[in-house]
Motif scaffolding. Structure first.
Motif, short mmCIF file in Angstrom:
data_model
loop_
_atom_site.label_atom_id
_atom_site.label_comp_id
_atom_site.label_asym_id
_atom_site.label_seq_id
_atom_site.Cartn_x
_atom_site.Cartn_y
_atom_site.Cartn_z
N UNK A 1 0.70 -1.31 -0.18
CA UNK A 1 -0.12 0.10 0.09
C UNK A 1 0.98 1.21 -0.09
N UNK A 2 1.89 1.23 0.87
CA UNK A 2 2.83 2.24 0.93
C UNK A 2 3.78 2.67 -0.59
N UNK B 1 1.51 6.81 -6.57
CA UNK B 1 0.57 7.46 -6.94
C UNK B 1 1.05 9.09 -6.74
N UNK B 2 1.49 9.26 -5.67
CA UNK B 2 2.23 10.80 -5.18
C UNK B 2 3.51 10.92 -6.42
#
Length: 105
Positions: free
Chosen positions: A3-4, A10-11
């Motif tokens: 997830x990280x 995504x960031x």
């Protein structure tokens, strides 16, 4: 961690998209500024051309007015000289007549 990684990915993706948008905005702003500068240069050139044309027109009008003033002054001087000649001739005629009367009985 998965997830990280996705969040970081995504960031990073969003950051890259924002960087691309910022660069596109900079390019668009630069193009806008360049266009405005070109337009301002055109306006300045047109204004300078108008000023030159107006100066030329003013100089031509001034020259024409000066010529008219010279012509009037010349005509007035001629008329004044003619009047003076006429008066002088009249006085000369009167003097001749006076002398003729004095000399001839």
């Amino acid at each position: 961690m998965d997830v990280s990684s996705r969040v970081l990915s995504e960031l990073a993706s969003r950051e890259a998209a924002l960087d691309a948008q910022i660069e596109a905005a900079r390019e668009q702003a630069k193009a806008t500024v360049d266009a405005a500068q070109a337009q301002a240069a055109d306006i300045i050139r047109d204004a300078e051309a108008q000023v030159r044309a107006m100066q030329t027109e003013h100089e031509q009008k001034l020259a024409a007015e000066m010529q008219q003033i010279r012509q009037r002054a010349h005509a007035e001087a001629g008329a004044h000289a003619e009047q003076t000649r006429g008066r002088a001739q009249a006085r000369l005629d009167q003097a001749v007549e006076t002398i003729m009367r004095a000399v001839l009985p």
